[in-house]
Design a protein around this motif. Sequence first.
Motif, short mmCIF file in Angstrom:
data_model
loop_
_atom_site.label_atom_id
_atom_site.label_comp_id
_atom_site.label_asym_id
_atom_site.label_seq_id
_atom_site.Cartn_x
_atom_site.Cartn_y
_atom_site.Cartn_z
N VAL A 45 0.84 -1.20 0.00
CA VAL A 45 0.00 0.00 0.00
C VAL A 45 0.87 1.25 0.00
O VAL A 45 0.64 2.19 -0.77
CB VAL A 45 -0.96 -0.01 1.21
CG1 VAL A 45 -1.71 1.32 1.32
CG2 VAL A 45 -1.95 -1.18 1.10
N LEU A 46 1.88 1.27 0.85
CA LEU A 46 2.78 2.43 0.93
C LEU A 46 3.49 2.68 -0.40
O LEU A 46 3.59 3.82 -0.84
CB LEU A 46 3.83 2.23 2.02
CG LEU A 46 3.45 2.62 3.42
CD1 LEU A 46 4.61 2.34 4.36
CD2 LEU A 46 3.04 4.07 3.50
N GLU A 65 2.50 1.97 -3.35
CA GLU A 65 1.54 2.50 -4.32
C GLU A 65 1.28 3.99 -4.07
O GLU A 65 1.33 4.80 -4.99
CB GLU A 65 0.23 1.72 -4.22
CG GLU A 65 -0.83 2.16 -5.20
CD GLU A 65 -2.10 1.34 -5.09
OE1 GLU A 65 -3.18 1.95 -5.16
OE2 GLU A 65 -1.99 0.12 -4.92
N VAL A 66 1.02 4.35 -2.82
CA VAL A 66 0.73 5.75 -2.50
C VAL A 66 1.96 6.62 -2.71
O VAL A 66 1.89 7.69 -3.32
CB VAL A 66 0.21 5.89 -1.04
CG1 VAL A 66 0.10 7.35 -0.64
CG2 VAL A 66 -1.12 5.19 -0.88
N VAL A 118 -2.19 1.28 7.03
CA VAL A 118 -1.80 2.57 6.46
C VAL A 118 -3.05 3.42 6.34
O VAL A 118 -4.04 3.00 5.75
CB VAL A 118 -1.16 2.38 5.07
CG1 VAL A 118 -0.77 3.73 4.48
CG2 VAL A 118 0.04 1.45 5.14
N ASP A 119 -3.02 4.61 6.91
CA ASP A 119 -4.12 5.56 6.79
C ASP A 119 -3.92 6.30 5.47
O ASP A 119 -3.31 7.38 5.43
CB ASP A 119 -4.11 6.52 7.98
CG ASP A 119 -5.32 7.43 8.02
OD1 ASP A 119 -5.94 7.64 6.96
OD2 ASP A 119 -5.62 7.95 9.11
N VAL A 120 -4.42 5.72 4.39
CA VAL A 120 -4.14 6.22 3.05
C VAL A 120 -4.62 7.65 2.84
O VAL A 120 -3.85 8.50 2.37
CB VAL A 120 -4.71 5.26 1.98
CG1 VAL A 120 -4.59 5.85 0.59
CG2 VAL A 120 -4.00 3.91 2.05
N ARG A 148 -1.92 10.63 2.06
CA ARG A 148 -1.96 11.44 0.83
C ARG A 148 -2.05 12.92 1.17
O ARG A 148 -1.34 13.75 0.59
CB ARG A 148 -3.14 11.03 -0.04
CG ARG A 148 -2.91 9.80 -0.84
CD ARG A 148 -4.00 9.59 -1.88
NE ARG A 148 -3.65 8.47 -2.73
CZ ARG A 148 -4.33 7.33 -2.78
NH1 ARG A 148 -5.41 7.16 -2.05
NH2 ARG A 148 -3.94 6.37 -3.58
#
Length: 93
Positions: free
Chosen positions: A25-26, A28-29, A75-77, A81
């Motif tokens: 996830v990290l 990707e963000v 992860v608090d996407v 962001r």
Amino acid sequence: MQTTPPGVALLTRAGCHSCAHALEVLNEVCREFDVAVTVVDVDEAATESPDLRAEYGDRVPVVLLDGIEHSYWEVDVPRLRADLARAGHPKNV
């Protein structure tokens, strides 16, 4: 306590499936903002910085943004962001 480099760091532990997912996830963000992710295994780091494992070891995965705890377990996407944008990282979308 060991300091982590500026940017995004993920504190992990070998064999942690949640850590592996958090890294995906990290990545990707952070790719959106052209920011590299540094991975720190708290058990490996414990030889030089035992307080790192003592502080974060029971909550891995832990996301640090510029050395400050940002989120843990997941992860608090949306927040990441927003914080990356606020920090002036360009979004490559």
